[in-house]
Write a protein that holds these residues in place. Structure first.
Motif, mmCIF file in Angstrom:
data_model
loop_
_atom_site.group_PDB
_atom_site.id
_atom_site.type_symbol
_atom_site.label_atom_id
_atom_site.label_comp_id
_atom_site.label_asym_id
_atom_site.label_seq_id
_atom_site.Cartn_x
_atom_site.Cartn_y
_atom_site.Cartn_z
ATOM 1 N N PRO A 156 5.778 -28.739 -12.125
ATOM 2 C CA PRO A 156 6.591 -29.405 -11.107
ATOM 3 C C PRO A 156 7.564 -28.414 -10.453
ATOM 4 O O PRO A 156 7.781 -27.320 -10.966
ATOM 5 C CB PRO A 156 7.368 -30.442 -11.906
ATOM 6 C CG PRO A 156 7.515 -29.829 -13.256
ATOM 7 C CD PRO A 156 6.263 -29.029 -13.479
ATOM 8 N N ILE A 157 8.162 -28.823 -9.347
ATOM 9 C CA ILE A 157 9.200 -28.051 -8.677
ATOM 10 C C ILE A 157 10.543 -28.462 -9.272
ATOM 11 O O ILE A 157 10.867 -29.643 -9.308
ATOM 12 C CB ILE A 157 9.174 -28.344 -7.160
ATOM 13 C CG1 ILE A 157 7.878 -27.798 -6.562
ATOM 14 C CG2 ILE A 157 10.386 -27.755 -6.467
ATOM 15 C CD1 ILE A 157 7.630 -28.245 -5.138
ATOM 16 N N VAL A 158 11.295 -27.494 -9.764
ATOM 17 C CA VAL A 158 12.568 -27.806 -10.407
ATOM 18 C C VAL A 158 13.713 -27.269 -9.551
ATOM 19 O O VAL A 158 13.710 -26.088 -9.180
ATOM 20 C CB VAL A 158 12.633 -27.191 -11.818
ATOM 21 C CG1 VAL A 158 13.922 -27.586 -12.522
ATOM 22 C CG2 VAL A 158 11.430 -27.619 -12.651
ATOM 23 N N SER A 159 14.670 -28.118 -9.253
ATOM 24 C CA SER A 159 15.847 -27.697 -8.491
ATOM 25 C C SER A 159 16.559 -26.585 -9.254
ATOM 26 O O SER A 159 16.723 -26.657 -10.472
ATOM 27 C CB SER A 159 16.775 -28.892 -8.306
ATOM 28 O OG SER A 159 18.039 -28.467 -7.855
ATOM 29 N N VAL A 168 19.158 -27.401 -12.015
ATOM 30 C CA VAL A 168 18.861 -28.177 -13.222
ATOM 31 C C VAL A 168 18.938 -27.264 -14.437
ATOM 32 O O VAL A 168 18.485 -26.125 -14.396
ATOM 33 C CB VAL A 168 17.460 -28.826 -13.125
ATOM 34 C CG1 VAL A 168 17.010 -29.384 -14.467
ATOM 35 C CG2 VAL A 168 17.458 -29.907 -12.065
#
Lengths: 253, 253, 253, 253
Positions: D160-163, D166
């Motif tokens: 997934p794409i993680v900010s 985070v």
């Protein structure tokens, strides 16, 4: 195991040929593969040209391709010797690589795998279909698989499960550096050409056995082989059954 | 647009039939579909039985199926009237639903979609292949698609892209509550039966047009239709080209 | 089961409050949830404001959240009554929906699910982060989940597994009509706004319990709740253990 | 470009240190990275210990990390010299490998990548979390990534794409030979140990720069580093904006 089979066959007055190289000229009726799916693949590939069917006896962990487990061998042989079996034809692919001015030919039953050399960065592979550019992306690589190969490496890479009787070729991206790369299903008579468009060095492996290297501008043509792998089926392990046994998990139990 | 086409055809002394219901009996040579992929699907399905080919003119956003854009219409019509085109045959599926004691029949060019009713919980759908149980999982639903339908809902659900000329049927899980559910590619002549094994109520839609409800124990049989959708191809939008245009993203630009 | 627990508690001179509505004012020490993960979620949500911890006793199939199986109940209760347990805090989300001129508030422990009404076509949902537009795509819907909810519907839709102690919010697309939509992990204090940009009608459900409908231009704001669900942990089912048990499949056995 | 920057800085009476090795002792205010994301990563990693922020100037294709394009350099430098910028802190990972009796330490800003040596078969990697076995599967490999690394190799592998803000660590399987392997999001203070359980030889690379080999029974511990990469932000490229620009594709245009 091999010794017990030999004894059993001799007791039944069957002739046994042990050297793979002599099986074709001796015109054996069928070949027994003792091992796992890999052993069976190798036998089926070698016996495709003389048209000799192969019985896969599984000595390892549960495989997708082997027809019987080792404890079933003697009833199975009795049936096969009586002609009570079906032939399953698995289509194969021919790959012709043009590298460094030479052409090399390979026949595969599972897959042709393109993967960047681990000492190098991403490779950009471009797939041409019937001579026309189709997809192209930077990636770790790409897999061209038969239906037989759909449950091998292609499945790990996110490809679909293809029934062995479907006439189609899979093109599965391997860790593509593109959000839109998807597995594709192509006609079995499609003329596929994989061109290394960018990158340094790309390994190509054929059924995980033989390998060569591509450099930018070099290409591999992949097409259906006129030959077919011939597997002996005793009616025990159908495609739905194999999928049913492989696809069980515990999340929803 | 319709008015301009009418005028153009009359100027060329062509006969124009406007009522869909009369096209077959009037033995029209071909049908012009003005709209998007949905309009074309409907026309191709309706014209499959009389065997009339359809020219898809795209009035909407870029579609996968339409052959030409609206500004290309008159040169295209000139070619079609001169017979300078190819026919692309798209296979279709027949679905026979047995619900509440009745049987209903449908023909689809894209897909048969099974999805739990939104007022209910998960449904467990079981796929039987040639009469033998294969996969089964609790899910939002399942999609049975033709190659034509592979770039419609099935693609959103994670299915592969299938070349329109491949003879195969897709079975794509829809948000399966199982870690092992995978898209599957089946023979085009496979006898597929989807049984609602558990749950309350499952909607089934046919090419997104017609619908019915399944209850536990009820089933739908899906098989290749003897009919084919006939699309007019002018040699402009090949499968590789459509994929190339659809699969571009900006991540690796 | 409930009767046997009552008996056991009375024998131990414990006071039992049966009515959920009176648990807070009676200042119970902890709540016993008999059922599955859904029952536990409901109890934990209701007991978050008064700050009462919940012991999940699994009466159904193996769940992700319940701490003990029903046969372990009495040893477990003995421990809990002796204070020999740990509290696990699960963060929750507040959702404020502005629809038809009214604002409605919800608190969820699992997820807020946006999904097109089944009588309508795709919806285009746009996610704004800290007031700035981020992703937007036509889709069946979108899931905003807590780490607790990562192993519920989000996992079926392709989302990752998030450890319950991670401070983050998941945004998982549901059958997006876009090749580039990916699950996203956002800060737990992110101000998320989901705007219905296009489409007809979008259902929004809150922990699968309550629901409302969005129309184009309407939006739901989602933010971390100041409240936390309090789960009683007896040290038996750690996150690695739950993953290990859930992630086993038979393909590589 | 470097020459023009030097000239500009001298005209403004700024001191310029060119040798990376002397930047820390000369106590430079900030570092300019000219290149792509890779160059920026290297600079940020090297400047993390002395606590010097880095301005990423993109000379290549559009990157995820660089703050400005080359044509924006002089207005940007004016701002940075006036102190008109924000610092973005990116957490890093420490990896301690125990191989062949020796321990080697590495710090990464993107990822630690485990991948089978290309001359060998699959490796079985087991992830222990806080000392407890969690997932384990035969695979091509596994990626342990920071949020910064979530848009690098992990994204290609299906993560997934993680900010970037985070606080979490990703564990992404690489072509797992298991239908149930899923990306996992772990606490940023998790004690992760990757054990090579089976196989022949596994390469481990650290931010794609340094590498070593694991053999069966050997392991690498990965934990959050006390150091942080410091990136200069001028308020132009927020996380939502980067995602918005990266996630556009043409399928639904």
């Amino acid at each position: 195991m091999a010794a017990r089979i030999e004894e059993w066959l001799e007791a039944g007055k069957c002739r046994l040929v042990k050297e793979p190289a002599r099986m074709a000229e001796e015109k054996v009726e069928f070949v027994i593969s003792l091992g796992g799916d890999g052993t069976l693949l190798e036998a089926a590939r070698a016996m495709a040209a003389p048209g000799i069917p192969v019985l896969g006896v599984n000595l390892g962990r549960l495989g997708f391709l082997c027809e019987i487990e080792k404890e079933e061998i003697f009833p199975a042989l009795t049936k096969v010797l009586a002609g009570e079996y079906k032939l399953q034809r698995r289509f194969m692919l021919n790959a012709a690589a043009q590298t460094a001015g030479r052409t090399a030919q390979f026949t595969v039953l599972n897959d042709v795998v393109f993967v960047r050399d681990q000492s190098c960065g991403l490779v950009t592979l471009q797939a041409n279909l019937s001579g026309e550019p189709s997809v192209s992306y930077p990636a770790d690589g790409m897999i061209i698989a038969t239906p037989t190969g759909s449950t091998a490496y292609s499945l790990s890479a996110g490809g679909p499960i293809v029934s062995p009787e479907v006439e189609a070729i899979l093109l599965t991206p391997l860790a593509a550096h593109s959000l839109s790369a998807r597995p594709m299903i192509l006609r079995s008579d499609e003329e596929i050409e994989i061109l290394m468009a960018r990158g340094e060095k790309c390994r190509v492996t054929f059924d995980g056995q033989e390998e060569l290297y591509l450099h930018p501008g070099e290409r591999v043509k992949v097409q259906r082989s006129p030959l077919q792998g011939l597997l002996i089926r005793l009616g025990r392990r159908s495609f739905p059954a194999v999928v049913r046994e492989k696809l069980m998990d515990r999340w929803h139990d």
